[in-house]
Motif scaffolding. Sequence first.
Motif, mmCIF file in Angstrom:
data_model
loop_
_atom_site.group_PDB
_atom_site.id
_atom_site.type_symbol
_atom_site.label_atom_id
_atom_site.label_comp_id
_atom_site.label_asym_id
_atom_site.label_seq_id
_atom_site.Cartn_x
_atom_site.Cartn_y
_atom_site.Cartn_z
ATOM 1 N N ALA A 1 -7.244 1.693 -1.914
ATOM 2 C CA ALA A 1 -6.158 2.039 -2.831
ATOM 3 C C ALA A 1 -6.590 1.799 -4.272
ATOM 4 O O ALA A 1 -6.276 2.571 -5.184
ATOM 5 N N TRP A 2 -7.344 0.737 -4.496
ATOM 6 C CA TRP A 2 -7.859 0.394 -5.832
ATOM 7 C C TRP A 2 -8.804 1.477 -6.335
ATOM 8 O O TRP A 2 -8.746 1.928 -7.478
ATOM 9 N N PRO B 1 -2.280 -1.643 -5.152
ATOM 10 C CA PRO B 1 -3.442 -2.282 -4.517
ATOM 11 C C PRO B 1 -3.566 -3.781 -4.802
ATOM 12 O O PRO B 1 -4.007 -4.523 -3.924
ATOM 13 N N TYR C 1 -3.741 -6.543 -1.977
ATOM 14 C CA TYR C 1 -4.932 -7.372 -1.803
ATOM 15 C C TYR C 1 -4.556 -8.852 -1.726
ATOM 16 O O TYR C 1 -5.149 -9.614 -0.939
ATOM 17 N N LEU D 1 0.838 -1.209 0.000
ATOM 18 C CA LEU D 1 0.000 0.000 0.000
ATOM 19 C C LEU D 1 0.868 1.253 0.000
ATOM 20 O O LEU D 1 0.562 2.225 -0.689
ATOM 21 N N SER E 1 -6.753 -2.213 0.770
ATOM 22 C CA SER E 1 -6.488 -2.553 -0.624
ATOM 23 C C SER E 1 -7.594 -2.013 -1.528
ATOM 24 O O SER E 1 -7.324 -1.470 -2.606
#
Lengths: 770, 284
Positions: free
Chosen positions: B275-276, B230, B234, B225, B272
């Motif tokens: 961030a995505w 991401p 993840y 991160l 995650s």
Amino acid sequence: MTDFLLELRSEEIPARMQEKAREDLARLFAAELDKAGIKAAETVTYATPRRLALIARGLPEQTEAVREETKGPRVGAPPQALDGFLRKTGLSQDQLVERDGVYFAVVEKPGRATADVIADAIPAIVRAFPWPKSMRWGEASLSTESPRWVRPLQGIVALLGGSVVDCEVAGVRSGAATVGHRFHHPDPVTIGGADDYAVKLRAAHVIVDGAERRAIIGEGARNLAADAGLALIEDEGLLFENAGLTEWPVPLLGRFDPDFLDVPPEVIQLTARVNQKYFVCRDAGGKLANAFVCVANISAKDGGAKIVEGNRKVLAARLSDARFFYETDLKVPLEQQAEKLKNIVFHEKLGTVADKVERVAKLARWLVEQGIVGSDLPLPLAGEGRGEGAAGKPEAQTSPVPDSPSPNPLPQAGEGYLLADLAERAARLCKADLVTGMVGEFPELQGLMGGYYAAAQGEHPAVAEAIRDHYKPVGQGDEVPTAPVTVAVSLADKLDTIAAFFAIDEKPTGSKDPFALRRAVLGCIRITLENTVRTCLLRTLDVLWVPVAETINTAEERRRDALADYAIAGGSMMVAFGKADAVVIRRGAYSSDAHDSRSYDLLNFFADRLKVQQREAGVRHDLIDAVFALGGEDDLVRLLARVKALQAFIGTEDGANLLTGYRRAANILKKEGHDSPLPAARGDYTPEPAEDALIHALAVAEPMAAASVAAEDFAGAMAALAALREPIDSFFETVTVNDPDPAKRAARLALLARMRDAVHKVADFSRIEG
Amino acid sequence: MILTLHDYWSARGCLILQPYDMRMGAGTFHTATTLRALGPDPWNAAFVQPSRRPTDGRYGENPNRLQHYYQYQVILKPSPPDLQELYLGSLAAIGIDFATHDIRFVEDDWESPTLGAWGLGWEVWCDGMEVSQFTYFQQMGGFDCKPVAGELTYGLERLAMYIQNVDNVYELKFNDADGNSPQFSYGDVFHENEVEMSTWNFEVADTDALFDLFRKAEAECRNCLDHGLPIPAYEQAIEASHVFNLLNARGVISVAERQAYIGRVRDLAKGSCQAWMEKNGWAA
């Protein structure tokens, strides 16, 4: 007059929500109509898995024309006032009506077509619908503001008379067409109106009325069982659930492998009911049979053979899983399981379940050793004179709760040892099943499984029974334990729970009772009363505070230690602070002269529950107050006997008149500010005959009432009071209390106070209402 | 059966994807579901995902509980209005006859505390057996799904048991033997796996090493991160989730700790997903 039909068709509505949804639909619809000033003569609602429907009969075609008048400012009022009024009403000045020097805004609302009212009502109902959980779906859900429903909405039928009420909700336009059964009749069905709705759908394999579906399932299941020589075990909840899962219910009977009957019957029944929604049956001997009844949603071509076979397989897998848990659990002794309770948090501030078990075990033993719960249960009510309520002191005991499992038990009869040992044993094992696989899978089997496992490992039957039943009574109709060991464990468990949560100030408030303390108290009350257990509640509660406080301290220390692990700086300070805190709590708990103030707190909580519980039995709450107000009465059995005697007495003429006399005396005393007893004052004068008679009557009644109360003969105590009625009446008739002679006045007031206090020895009559 | 489902969903506009090559509890963990359920772009995909549920192991002794099995997963975003009919069509395609079998949509609200996700839907019963999960995702990684995706998850073994009409998963035919090739059953292929993996999951797995793995995955997720990655982040959340499941099966996580561990995994998954979302420029 006309009829209206509304069907909101969606993807499958959860069974448990359907009944409430019907009520909500009727309520919201009525509210919408009410806004327009109309009302249906009759409203019927239906729910199936795929539709929520409403039929409203006897609606007017039009709403009434309405003329609304709003009063405005006076003529000649400041222009701002007039402007404000015009803005509010949206009118111009020449549209206002002038009357008596005041402006009025008159809005004529012509009657609206009912169809228009309903067209507006439907989207409003959908928007306002209080589903327990609702969702968004489809393209519209790009926005979180998109319409919500329990599951995606698929169609709306809205017919007033024979015409479609045009509206659109969530991208779905109303019409006259619905669909039939998902598999039997997936094609559109065009509805003519309210009258042919149920008929047309029935022809399309949909029974819209839930009550009818329940009847079909119930009768069908009973008949299937009877044909197989069995009796269906009725289950109202399952009826509703299956009716909520089917539009065309077809009950089918199947058999499972009889080998599974080794698993406890309750487990089989629960597995079948909870996981599969099947009914089960009893054989002629009353035992659980290897049969189940499932309810299909179709009339299968093969008569249901494949469906039964499929369901049998699933049940077999479920039962095989249950057997796996059962057999795995049986391999581990309960003592060993109980060890794991150290890892289970009972409550963040109250330590682990193991901590609780330890306290309950000691209390259960104590209850037996003190003779509060004994093998000679029930104890006779009168004549024994056991203890003196609040004044009863722990007899020979020095330490209220033995610190260890009593290495040298009290010298008592042989059975006493045994009973105390059994109670302690049962208490130590009673929560062990919480960590078994079976209870992990089916929490509702707690207690029951422990009982089975205890019996299987050769525990004394009384111990197994106590483990099984110690949660009882759970609901209102639930049976109350009577076996002494069970009573000891059950009371100890509940009292401990109540005291523990009170100790951390988690008392129930209003409708909130997250730890079910009211239910626990009610359980204690029922066990106590139905078994005539002479619990000295205050004394019993007193012994709980110390161990509870110790647990709280330990839990607190553990928590702080854990925190200290994380906290790098400042951690040690926190721990030190925690320990200082702990000492304070402990010291408070050791003050032992009178009863602990928290015990009184709890006793009041018991009193409140007792009033609620006894209301149904017709016992007056004010009379319970009247006895509780005397203070110190903590034996519920004795208390209730006294209350009942009091209620009987108040119902007699003597009682009612004595109450009147008492009130008169009490009022006079109150006005004079004499709320507490007055020293006897004997004026230097010859008492009048009625005065003298009352003095003599009191001299007789006082010791008689006291003796009766001591002997727990409360009817006798009431009879003693009854003898005061005549003298008090004539006293008020012939004697002037407020005599100009201060000596006479003082003596007479003192006499009234004596009379009041004599009555108070039996009950606080000031608490009596009516 | 898998080929039939591929054909069916491919014809209805789904991409046919391959399984994710990590140990995970369900097809929902596949990035094609989790990450693609976020954001406004349409997405239709179907794939098989091997799924591991350590606590469901029964040492090969239960006729339909396995610690390792196969899910067939379909995700359609936004959820089409006829999703139920499409789903039923797929059942018909693999040979389920609605005239003799009882199909039911039984309430089952789905929630994944480790993914910070929830949705409403049903478990689909065929003659009392749960053969599919049907879910309308409402939230994923703590974010509202805009739009909502429909997720279908088929239990392939269970469906196969229906179609082949066997009582026990291990008796499923894995192939159609002809004169030349021998007959293999599901048991021939997987029974020993189940026995050994159950033993390992419940009794043998080195818990210290697992705790260590959990912490490492957690740290690595944060590392990813920090570097604005991401997808690898993840993957570490998936790893942490599975290690947690193993620790749970070993019975070394107390009830009190359980919530804390779930929360830690959820933080990774949420981080995650966030961030995505940020990387794609989508607003929450």
